[in-house]
Design a protein around this motif. Structure first.
Motif, PDB file in Angstrom:
ATOM      1  N   UNK A   1       0.819  -1.211   0.000  1.00  0.00           N
ATOM      2  CA  UNK A   1       0.000   0.000   0.000  1.00  0.00           C
ATOM      3  C   UNK A   1       0.855   1.264   0.000  1.00  0.00           C
ATOM      4  N   UNK A   2       1.796   1.283  -0.912  1.00  0.00           N
ATOM      5  CA  UNK A   2       2.638   2.467  -1.064  1.00  0.00           C
ATOM      6  C   UNK A   2       1.938   3.447  -2.002  1.00  0.00           C
ATOM      7  N   UNK A   3       2.132   4.740  -1.746  1.00  0.00           N
ATOM      8  CA  UNK A   3       1.487   5.731  -2.614  1.00  0.00           C
ATOM      9  C   UNK A   3       2.229   5.819  -3.945  1.00  0.00           C
ATOM     10  N   UNK A   4       1.603   6.453  -4.905  1.00  0.00           N
ATOM     11  CA  UNK A   4       2.144   6.530  -6.256  1.00  0.00           C
ATOM     12  C   UNK A   4       3.455   7.308  -6.310  1.00  0.00           C
ATOM     13  N   UNK A   5       3.600   8.312  -5.472  1.00  0.00           N
ATOM     14  CA  UNK A   5       4.815   9.108  -5.452  1.00  0.00           C
ATOM     15  C   UNK A   5       6.011   8.271  -4.985  1.00  0.00           C
ATOM     16  N   UNK A   6       5.807   7.457  -3.967  1.00  0.00           N
ATOM     17  CA  UNK A   6       6.880   6.583  -3.481  1.00  0.00           C
ATOM     18  C   UNK A   6       7.257   5.556  -4.544  1.00  0.00           C
ATOM     19  N   UNK A   7       6.262   4.965  -5.194  1.00  0.00           N
ATOM     20  CA  UNK A   7       6.528   3.987  -6.263  1.00  0.00           C
ATOM     21  C   UNK A   7       7.278   4.637  -7.417  1.00  0.00           C
ATOM     22  N   UNK A   8       6.882   5.856  -7.788  1.00  0.00           N
ATOM     23  CA  UNK A   8       7.557   6.555  -8.871  1.00  0.00           C
ATOM     24  C   UNK A   8       8.998   6.871  -8.496  1.00  0.00           C
ATOM     25  N   UNK A   9       9.208   7.286  -7.267  1.00  0.00           N
ATOM     26  CA  UNK A   9      10.562   7.603  -6.801  1.00  0.00           C
ATOM     27  C   UNK A   9      11.445   6.350  -6.795  1.00  0.00           C
ATOM     28  N   UNK A  10      10.914   5.236  -6.299  1.00  0.00           N
ATOM     29  CA  UNK A  10      11.672   3.974  -6.302  1.00  0.00           C
ATOM     30  C   UNK A  10      11.987   3.531  -7.736  1.00  0.00           C
ATOM     31  N   UNK A  11      11.011   3.671  -8.607  1.00  0.00           N
ATOM     32  CA  UNK A  11      11.215   3.265  -9.998  1.00  0.00           C
ATOM     33  C   UNK A  11      12.290   4.121 -10.659  1.00  0.00           C
ATOM     34  N   UNK A  12      12.265   5.430 -10.427  1.00  0.00           N
ATOM     35  CA  UNK A  12      13.261   6.322 -11.017  1.00  0.00           C
ATOM     36  C   UNK A  12      14.663   6.034 -10.487  1.00  0.00           C
ATOM     37  N   UNK A  13      14.780   5.755  -9.199  1.00  0.00           N
ATOM     38  CA  UNK A  13      16.093   5.433  -8.634  1.00  0.00           C
ATOM     39  C   UNK A  13      16.629   4.121  -9.206  1.00  0.00           C
ATOM     40  N   UNK A  14      15.742   3.132  -9.362  1.00  0.00           N
ATOM     41  CA  UNK A  14      16.161   1.846  -9.924  1.00  0.00           C
ATOM     42  C   UNK A  14      16.558   2.021 -11.392  1.00  0.00           C
ATOM     43  N   UNK A  15      15.807   2.845 -12.124  1.00  0.00           N
ATOM     44  CA  UNK A  15      16.159   3.103 -13.524  1.00  0.00           C
ATOM     45  C   UNK A  15      17.503   3.821 -13.629  1.00  0.00           C
ATOM     46  N   UNK A  16      17.767   4.737 -12.717  1.00  0.00           N
ATOM     47  CA  UNK A  16      19.066   5.424 -12.715  1.00  0.00           C
ATOM     48  C   UNK A  16      20.204   4.454 -12.444  1.00  0.00           C
TER      49      UNK A  16
ATOM     50  N   UNK B   1      26.021  -9.864 -18.542  1.00  0.00           N
ATOM     51  CA  UNK B   1      26.176  -9.185 -17.249  1.00  0.00           C
ATOM     52  C   UNK B   1      24.860  -9.125 -16.482  1.00  0.00           C
ATOM     53  N   UNK B   2      24.033 -10.127 -16.684  1.00  0.00           N
ATOM     54  CA  UNK B   2      22.746 -10.235 -16.013  1.00  0.00           C
ATOM     55  C   UNK B   2      22.923 -10.323 -14.496  1.00  0.00           C
ATOM     56  N   UNK B   3      23.867 -11.119 -14.024  1.00  0.00           N
ATOM     57  CA  UNK B   3      24.103 -11.255 -12.576  1.00  0.00           C
ATOM     58  C   UNK B   3      24.545  -9.939 -11.965  1.00  0.00           C
ATOM     59  N   UNK B   4      25.380  -9.204 -12.676  1.00  0.00           N
ATOM     60  CA  UNK B   4      25.826  -7.900 -12.191  1.00  0.00           C
ATOM     61  C   UNK B   4      24.653  -6.940 -12.077  1.00  0.00           C
ATOM     62  N   UNK B   5      23.784  -6.964 -13.058  1.00  0.00           N
ATOM     63  CA  UNK B   5      22.612  -6.095 -13.049  1.00  0.00           C
ATOM     64  C   UNK B   5      21.697  -6.436 -11.866  1.00  0.00           C
ATOM     65  N   UNK B   6      21.477  -7.707 -11.618  1.00  0.00           N
ATOM     66  CA  UNK B   6      20.607  -8.140 -10.510  1.00  0.00           C
ATOM     67  C   UNK B   6      21.235  -7.777  -9.171  1.00  0.00           C
ATOM     68  N   UNK B   7      22.519  -8.066  -8.995  1.00  0.00           N
ATOM     69  CA  UNK B   7      23.164  -7.748  -7.719  1.00  0.00           C
ATOM     70  C   UNK B   7      23.238  -6.235  -7.501  1.00  0.00           C
ATOM     71  N   UNK B   8      23.361  -5.479  -8.567  1.00  0.00           N
ATOM     72  CA  UNK B   8      23.380  -4.023  -8.464  1.00  0.00           C
ATOM     73  C   UNK B   8      22.058  -3.511  -7.900  1.00  0.00           C
ATOM     74  N   UNK B   9      20.950  -4.101  -8.340  1.00  0.00           N
ATOM     75  CA  UNK B   9      19.645  -3.682  -7.824  1.00  0.00           C
ATOM     76  C   UNK B   9      19.396  -4.195  -6.411  1.00  0.00           C
ATOM     77  N   UNK B  10      19.786  -5.418  -6.129  1.00  0.00           N
ATOM     78  CA  UNK B  10      19.468  -6.014  -4.838  1.00  0.00           C
ATOM     79  C   UNK B  10      20.337  -5.481  -3.705  1.00  0.00           C
ATOM     80  N   UNK B  11      21.552  -5.052  -3.979  1.00  0.00           N
ATOM     81  CA  UNK B  11      22.453  -4.596  -2.925  1.00  0.00           C
ATOM     82  C   UNK B  11      22.317  -3.107  -2.611  1.00  0.00           C
ATOM     83  N   UNK B  12      21.520  -2.417  -3.341  1.00  0.00           N
ATOM     84  CA  UNK B  12      21.359  -0.983  -3.137  1.00  0.00           C
ATOM     85  C   UNK B  12      20.160  -0.735  -2.223  1.00  0.00           C
TER      86      UNK B  12
END
Length: 168
Positions: A93-108, A124-135
């Motif tokens: 139940x996150x608001x749209x602004x929080x979801x948009x902010x998370x999405x933009x940070x992940x895209x960056x 470099x699929x593993x690198x991409x996944x670990x980059x997202x999961x460790x942040x």
């Protein structure tokens, strides 16, 4: 016993002269007919050779055009877009602004894979996944981590992630 001298009779002489004349005329007729048939065959073969050369040129042109198109398509198979979808956004139940902010940070975080070919991104699929999961991502005053559930690679990279509230 002796063979009678038929060569002295005029009818026998005419018969042999007719045979020799017939053989000569027949031979000329055979040569003429053979020449006509041979000339037709030579003409037909030269026509077919011209058609074969023309078709061979067409085949070479089509093959070079096909290989050029294949190379262009190979170059076009690059990552054009990144799409991130959240699997548990309704449950949290996150608001749209929080979801948009998370999405933009992940895209960056994943901007480095844009405009790269799909094979490189796949390697470099593993690198991409670990980059997202460790942040740890900050949205407002809360912290979140992302857990990658599914990655679909094509010209659009589609990543389905699960949002996990961070304790730290």
């Amino acid at each position: 016993m002796r063979v009678p001298p038929f060569y002295e009779r005029p009818t026998v002489k005419r018969f042999f002269a007719g045979m020799i004349l017939g053989v000569i005329i027949g031979w000329f007729f055979f040569i003429y007919q053979y020449g006509q048939v041979y000339e037709g065959l030579v003409f037909r073969i030269s026509e077919q050779q011209a058609i074969i050369n023309e078709l061979q040129d067409d085949i070479d042109l089509l093959r070079s055009e096909q290989s050029r198109l294949n190379e262009e398509n190979q170059k076009k198979l690059t990552v054009q877009e990144i799409d991130i979808q959240f699997s548990n956004d309704r449950r949290l139940r996150l608001n749209q602004l929080t979801l948009l902010d998370l999405k933009q940070q992940a895209l960056n975080e994943l901007q480095y894979i844009k405009r790269k070919d799909i094979e490189t991104v796949s390697n470099m699929n593993d690198l991409m996944i670990s980059n997202l999961e460790n942040k740890v991502f900050r949205a407002g005053d809360k912290r979140y981590q992302l857990e990658v559930e599914h990655v679909h690679l094509y010209t659009t990279v589609r990543i389905i992630v699960k949002i996990i509230p961070s304790n730290s």
